[in-house]
Design a protein around this motif. Sequence first.
Motif, mmCIF file in Angstrom:
data_model
loop_
_atom_site.group_PDB
_atom_site.id
_atom_site.type_symbol
_atom_site.label_atom_id
_atom_site.label_comp_id
_atom_site.label_asym_id
_atom_site.label_seq_id
_atom_site.Cartn_x
_atom_site.Cartn_y
_atom_site.Cartn_z
ATOM 1 N N UNK A 64 0.538 -1.565 0.275
ATOM 2 C CA UNK A 64 0.200 0.051 -0.271
ATOM 3 C C UNK A 64 0.538 1.421 -0.502
ATOM 4 N N UNK A 65 0.251 2.153 -0.676
ATOM 5 C CA UNK A 65 0.848 3.591 0.115
ATOM 6 C C UNK A 65 0.874 3.762 0.763
ATOM 7 N N UNK A 66 1.625 5.193 1.350
ATOM 8 C CA UNK A 66 1.752 5.585 2.828
ATOM 9 C C UNK A 66 0.144 6.458 3.193
ATOM 10 N N UNK A 96 -2.429 4.922 2.325
ATOM 11 C CA UNK A 96 -3.555 3.907 2.345
ATOM 12 C C UNK A 96 -2.477 2.816 3.696
ATOM 13 N N UNK A 97 -1.902 2.742 4.260
ATOM 14 C CA UNK A 97 -1.308 1.576 5.098
ATOM 15 C C UNK A 97 -1.624 2.870 6.842
ATOM 16 N N UNK A 98 -1.844 4.007 6.508
ATOM 17 C CA UNK A 98 -2.185 4.823 7.486
ATOM 18 C C UNK A 98 -3.930 4.332 7.910
ATOM 19 N N UNK A 99 -3.966 4.053 7.090
ATOM 20 C CA UNK A 99 -5.362 3.912 6.546
ATOM 21 C C UNK A 99 -6.379 2.252 6.604
ATOM 22 N N UNK A 100 -5.522 1.620 6.665
ATOM 23 C CA UNK A 100 -5.259 0.242 6.511
ATOM 24 C C UNK A 100 -5.284 0.434 8.545
ATOM 25 N N UNK A 101 -3.862 0.689 8.760
ATOM 26 C CA UNK A 101 -4.129 0.385 10.278
ATOM 27 C C UNK A 101 -4.758 0.701 11.220
ATOM 28 N N UNK A 102 -5.001 2.228 10.730
ATOM 29 C CA UNK A 102 -6.138 2.715 11.942
ATOM 30 C C UNK A 102 -7.718 1.710 11.559
ATOM 31 N N UNK A 103 -7.911 1.299 10.514
ATOM 32 C CA UNK A 103 -9.565 0.527 10.375
ATOM 33 C C UNK A 103 -8.615 -1.015 11.627
ATOM 34 N N UNK A 104 -7.838 -0.926 11.286
ATOM 35 C CA UNK A 104 -7.712 -2.480 12.067
ATOM 36 C C UNK A 104 -7.366 -2.561 13.763
ATOM 37 N N UNK A 105 -6.513 -1.135 13.948
ATOM 38 C CA UNK A 105 -6.538 -1.360 15.138
ATOM 39 C C UNK A 105 -7.863 -0.688 16.334
ATOM 40 N N UNK A 106 -8.967 0.223 14.980
ATOM 41 C CA UNK A 106 -10.246 0.073 15.893
ATOM 42 C C UNK A 106 -10.861 -0.171 16.181
ATOM 43 N N UNK A 107 -10.910 -0.799 17.649
ATOM 44 C CA UNK A 107 -12.153 -2.193 17.937
ATOM 45 C C UNK A 107 -13.588 -1.414 16.944
ATOM 46 N N UNK A 108 -14.129 -0.543 16.693
ATOM 47 C CA UNK A 108 -15.305 0.430 16.234
ATOM 48 C C UNK A 108 -15.540 -0.152 14.694
ATOM 49 N N UNK A 109 -14.455 -1.024 14.064
ATOM 50 C CA UNK A 109 -14.452 -0.979 12.888
ATOM 51 C C UNK A 109 -15.224 -1.995 13.070
ATOM 52 N N UNK A 110 -16.443 -2.051 11.656
ATOM 53 C CA UNK A 110 -17.446 -3.508 11.614
ATOM 54 C C UNK A 110 -16.538 -4.596 9.893
ATOM 55 N N UNK A 111 -15.804 -5.748 10.519
ATOM 56 C CA UNK A 111 -15.914 -6.336 9.807
ATOM 57 C C UNK A 111 -16.084 -6.340 7.592
ATOM 58 N N UNK A 112 -17.622 -5.638 7.843
ATOM 59 C CA UNK A 112 -17.748 -5.787 6.807
ATOM 60 C C UNK A 112 -16.643 -3.903 6.232
ATOM 61 N N UNK A 113 -16.756 -3.031 6.714
ATOM 62 C CA UNK A 113 -15.639 -2.082 6.514
ATOM 63 C C UNK A 113 -13.940 -2.754 6.373
#
Length: 108
Positions: free
Chosen positions: A50-52, A54-71
Amino acid sequence: MPPNLKDILQFDVLESFGLTNASEEEKDKALEHETVIILGEVADRIEASLSEEKQEEFRALFRDPASSEEKRMKFLRDQVPDFEDMVLEETFRFKLEMIEEEKEDEDK
């Protein structure tokens, strides 16, 4: 001699850990451990692809316990089209390493 494809596909991780007759809880725990290892390798590969930004977006999405599996899955489908291939490759690699370790132990 290196294992062939059939050996790798038929390799039973639970049997290797001596858990064939273990309780379901013990088996689940072992498989969860295996999954964490494999997904850690997959996550490293995803980040590298991933680009830098998108890497940040990836990390934030997967670190956030409120992120849904669908998202999370939508992000992976949109940004990492070969995600499923990565999972299969890392699972294959994990099993291969387990087979090699088992053979080394037998040779001792």
